[in-house]
Motif scaffolding. Structure first.
Motif, PDB file in Angstrom:
ATOM      1  N   GLY A   1      -7.940  -6.955  -6.344  1.00 29.64           N
ATOM      2  CA  GLY A   1      -7.829  -8.694  -6.720  1.00 29.64           C
ATOM      3  C   GLY A   1      -6.377  -9.146  -7.371  1.00 29.64           C
ATOM      4  N   SER A   2      -5.207  -8.195  -6.924  1.00 28.85           N
ATOM      5  CA  SER A   2      -3.763  -9.092  -7.305  1.00 28.85           C
ATOM      6  C   SER A   2      -3.491  -9.547  -5.486  1.00 28.85           C
ATOM      7  N   ILE A   3      -3.290 -10.212  -5.945  1.00 24.84           N
ATOM      8  CA  ILE A   3      -2.145 -10.664  -4.588  1.00 24.84           C
ATOM      9  C   ILE A   3      -0.489 -10.117  -4.046  1.00 24.84           C
ATOM     10  N   TYR A   4      -0.735  -9.679  -2.577  1.00 21.66           N
ATOM     11  CA  TYR A   4       0.261  -8.996  -1.513  1.00 21.66           C
ATOM     12  C   TYR A   4       1.052 -10.090  -0.656  1.00 21.66           C
ATOM     13  N   PRO A   5       1.527 -11.103  -1.144  1.00 22.21           N
ATOM     14  CA  PRO A   5       2.165 -11.634  -0.240  1.00 22.21           C
ATOM     15  C   PRO A   5       3.072 -11.383   0.864  1.00 22.21           C
ATOM     16  N   VAL A   6       2.428 -11.502   1.070  1.00 26.56           N
ATOM     17  CA  VAL A   6       3.204 -11.191   3.073  1.00 26.56           C
ATOM     18  C   VAL A   6       3.934 -12.305   3.845  1.00 26.56           C
ATOM     19  N   TYR A   7       5.200 -11.413   4.391  1.00 28.68           N
ATOM     20  CA  TYR A   7       6.178 -13.043   5.310  1.00 28.68           C
ATOM     21  C   TYR A   7       5.479 -12.738   6.615  1.00 28.68           C
ATOM     22  N   ALA A   8       4.832 -13.914   7.243  1.00 32.46           N
ATOM     23  CA  ALA A   8       4.289 -13.442   8.747  1.00 32.46           C
ATOM     24  C   ALA A   8       4.972 -14.073   9.734  1.00 32.46           C
ATOM     25  N   THR A   9       5.530 -13.883  11.009  1.00 27.87           N
ATOM     26  CA  THR A   9       6.348 -14.280  12.246  1.00 27.87           C
ATOM     27  C   THR A   9       4.506 -14.802  13.254  1.00 27.87           C
ATOM     28  N   VAL A  10       5.574 -15.496  14.048  1.00 31.38           N
ATOM     29  CA  VAL A  10       4.512 -16.300  15.448  1.00 31.38           C
ATOM     30  C   VAL A  10       4.576 -15.062  15.613  1.00 31.38           C
ATOM     31  N   GLY A  11       2.706 -14.289  16.260  1.00 27.66           N
ATOM     32  CA  GLY A  11       2.373 -13.444  16.931  1.00 27.66           C
ATOM     33  C   GLY A  11       1.563 -13.068  16.270  1.00 27.66           C
ATOM     34  N   GLN A  12       1.406 -11.773  16.574  1.00 28.74           N
ATOM     35  CA  GLN A  12       0.376 -10.354  15.880  1.00 28.74           C
ATOM     36  C   GLN A  12       0.795  -8.892  14.418  1.00 28.74           C
ATOM     37  N   GLY A  13       0.466  -9.274  14.360  1.00 28.77           N
ATOM     38  CA  GLY A  13       1.077  -7.946  13.322  1.00 28.77           C
ATOM     39  C   GLY A  13       0.087  -7.479  13.210  1.00 28.77           C
ATOM     40  N   GLN A  14      -0.172  -6.407  12.519  1.00 36.00           N
ATOM     41  CA  GLN A  14      -0.961  -5.569  11.674  1.00 36.00           C
ATOM     42  C   GLN A  14      -0.671  -4.938  10.788  1.00 36.00           C
ATOM     43  N   ILE A  15      -1.085  -4.480   9.732  1.00 34.50           N
ATOM     44  CA  ILE A  15      -0.739  -3.586   8.921  1.00 34.50           C
ATOM     45  C   ILE A  15      -1.624  -2.324   8.545  1.00 34.50           C
ATOM     46  N   ASP A  16      -1.075  -1.836   8.520  1.00 26.98           N
ATOM     47  CA  ASP A  16      -1.988  -0.130   8.143  1.00 26.98           C
ATOM     48  C   ASP A  16      -2.483   0.461   6.492  1.00 26.98           C
ATOM     49  N   ASN A  17      -3.382   0.844   5.938  1.00 28.78           N
ATOM     50  CA  ASN A  17      -3.667   1.717   4.748  1.00 28.78           C
ATOM     51  C   ASN A  17      -3.490   0.854   3.796  1.00 28.78           C
TER      52      ASN A  17
END
Length: 79
Positions: free
Chosen positions: A42-58
């Motif tokens: 339930g915690s929040i993880y703010p991520v800055y996303a740039t235009v395009g595709q990305g993946q975060i593992d684990n």
């Protein structure tokens, strides 16, 4: 049987509608900004996303918090 470490499922998130968390997340972004990922606990993880595709593992993501999210993106839980 898939190779170890290979993702075998994908669940697109509609913000505010939780899905089963996985072990990774894909983000397809059309307008850069912050994506507030909601983790398994339930915690929040703010991520800055740039235009395009990305993946975060684990990372165990189950939802996207619409409030505070400024990016235009499709978030998909990978499992």
């Amino acid at each position: 049987m898939p190779a170890p470490g290979v993702y075998t499922s994908a669940r697109t998130i509609t913000p505010g509608t939780s899905v089963s968390s996985g072990s990774g997340v894909g983000i397809a972004c059309s307008a850069a900004g912050i994506v507030n990922l909601v983790l398994h606990d339930g915690s929040i993880y703010p991520v800055y996303a740039t235009v395009g595709q990305g993946q975060i593992d684990n990372v165990a993501v189950r939802d996207v918090q619409a409030g505070g999210t400024t990016a235009t993106a499709i978030v998909t839980v990978l499992g």
